[in-house]
Design an enzyme around this catalytic site. Structure first.
Site, PDB file in Angstrom:
ATOM      1  N   THR A   1       0.630  -1.436  -0.173  1.00  0.00           N
ATOM      2  CA  THR A   1       0.349   0.330  -0.302  1.00  0.00           C
ATOM      3  C   THR A   1       0.840   1.646   0.087  1.00  0.00           C
ATOM      4  OG1 THR A   1      -0.312   0.331   2.256  1.00  0.00           O
ATOM      5  CG2 THR A   1      -1.936  -1.456   1.174  1.00  0.00           C
ATOM      6  N   GLU A   2       2.345   1.332  -0.203  1.00  0.00           N
ATOM      7  CA  GLU A   2       3.154   2.158   0.116  1.00  0.00           C
ATOM      8  C   GLU A   2       2.413   3.556  -1.111  1.00  0.00           C
ATOM      9  OE1 GLU A   2       4.755  -1.517   1.658  1.00  0.00           O
ATOM     10  OE2 GLU A   2       3.709  -0.679  -0.437  1.00  0.00           O
ATOM     11  N   LEU A   3       2.033   2.848  -2.044  1.00  0.00           N
ATOM     12  CA  LEU A   3       2.005   4.650  -3.238  1.00  0.00           C
ATOM     13  C   LEU A   3       1.253   5.020  -2.410  1.00  0.00           C
ATOM     14  CD1 LEU A   3       2.793   2.310  -7.004  1.00  0.00           C
ATOM     15  CD2 LEU A   3       3.906   3.979  -5.004  1.00  0.00           C
TER      16      LEU A   3
ATOM     17  N   LEU B   1       0.618   6.523  -0.141  1.00  0.00           N
ATOM     18  CA  LEU B   1       1.468   7.457   0.922  1.00  0.00           C
ATOM     19  C   LEU B   1       2.411   8.239  -0.140  1.00  0.00           C
ATOM     20  CD1 LEU B   1       1.072   5.326   4.509  1.00  0.00           C
ATOM     21  CD2 LEU B   1      -0.479   6.746   3.697  1.00  0.00           C
TER      22      LEU B   1
END
Length: 261
Positions: free
Chosen positions: A135-137, A139
């Protein structure tokens, strides 16, 4: 040693390491990352420990990176960020460095770095309530440190999809693309994880260590050189006390008494 953000316990020949910040969904803070690294190394260096379980307290496995830590990073210099980043890197190197099997017991959401921890472990068993995802993208981040492990688990094309869509997926989906090996009901997870750990722990500790050595050392080797290296490990195995004991126990129809040498 005493830990503040994790729990460490030994159950016979199995070490259980629990991320213990349940109110925060067990994020990988600087402190918990450092303690997790130390605890895994402690267990790996203990000759009595033959399997290591990683899990989370409460309802989450690990929510990944800590946003409060990220906010603090805006005020830091490049050298500070570099050396702090190395601590995170040291944790994720352990999957290829330890010679004691790591087993992820995914009790709930494992997002971002949590998914990376699952991929780093040599075996992974998940509850049907577990959710995973890069889910990094969402943020504005990139899954830099965990990319090698997830990529090796799911393959290049799937890694690209997981990274660029930042979607959250179920434990069953994770099993379909090889991120976890087994999926069980929530009330069965603890027992099934321990059953798996004890199965691994029942084998010759030397043979298990040689297996991990053979797997990771030859991964990036030239094909012909890998055969030479494996021939050397085979010689070590054939001259070991454990192999003699294993063969004798099989012929005598009894349980082997491993010496680990």
């Amino acid at each position: 040693m005493a830990y503040e953000s994790i729990l460490y316990e030994e159950i016979e020949n199995v070490a259980k390491i629990t991320l213990n910040l349940p109110e925060m969904r067990n994020p990988l803070t600087q402190d918990s990352t450092r303690e997790l690294t130390l605890a895994i190394r402690e267990a790996d260096q203990n000759p009595e420990i033959r399997a290591i379980i990683l899990t989370g307290a409460g309802t989450a496995f690990s929510a990944g990176g800590n946003l409060n830590d990220f906010k603090k990073n805006f005020q830091k210099t490049a050298p500070e960020l570099y050396f702090e980043g190395r601590e995170s890197t040291e944790l994720f190197k352990l999957g290829a460095e330890v010679t004691t099997p790591l087993i992820a017991s995914v009790n709930g959401p494992a997002l971002g770095g949590g998914t990376g921890l699952v991929a780093m472990c040599h075996l992974a068993i998940a509850s049907t309530e577990a959710k995973l995802g890069l889910t990094e993208l969402r943020l504005g981040l990139v899954p830099f440190v965990i990319m090698p492990w997830v990529r090796r688990s799911v393959g290049d094309r799937k890694m690209m999809e997981l990274m660029l869509t930042a979607e959250i997926f179920t434990a069953e989906q994770a099993k379909e693309f090889n991120l976890v090996h087994r999926v069980v009901k929530p009330d069965e997870l603890e027992a099934e994880t321990m059953k798996l750990a004890r199965q691994v722990a029942s084998f010759s500790p030397l043979a298990v260590k040689l297996s991990l050595d053979a797997f990771f050392t030859t991964e990036q080797m030239d094909l012909l050189k890998s055969f030479d290296y494996l021939t050397t490990l085979r010689l070590v195995s054939f001259m070991s006390e454990d192999l003699k004991e294993g063969a004798s126990a099989f012929l005598e129809k009894r349980r082997p008494n491993w010496a680990g040498k």
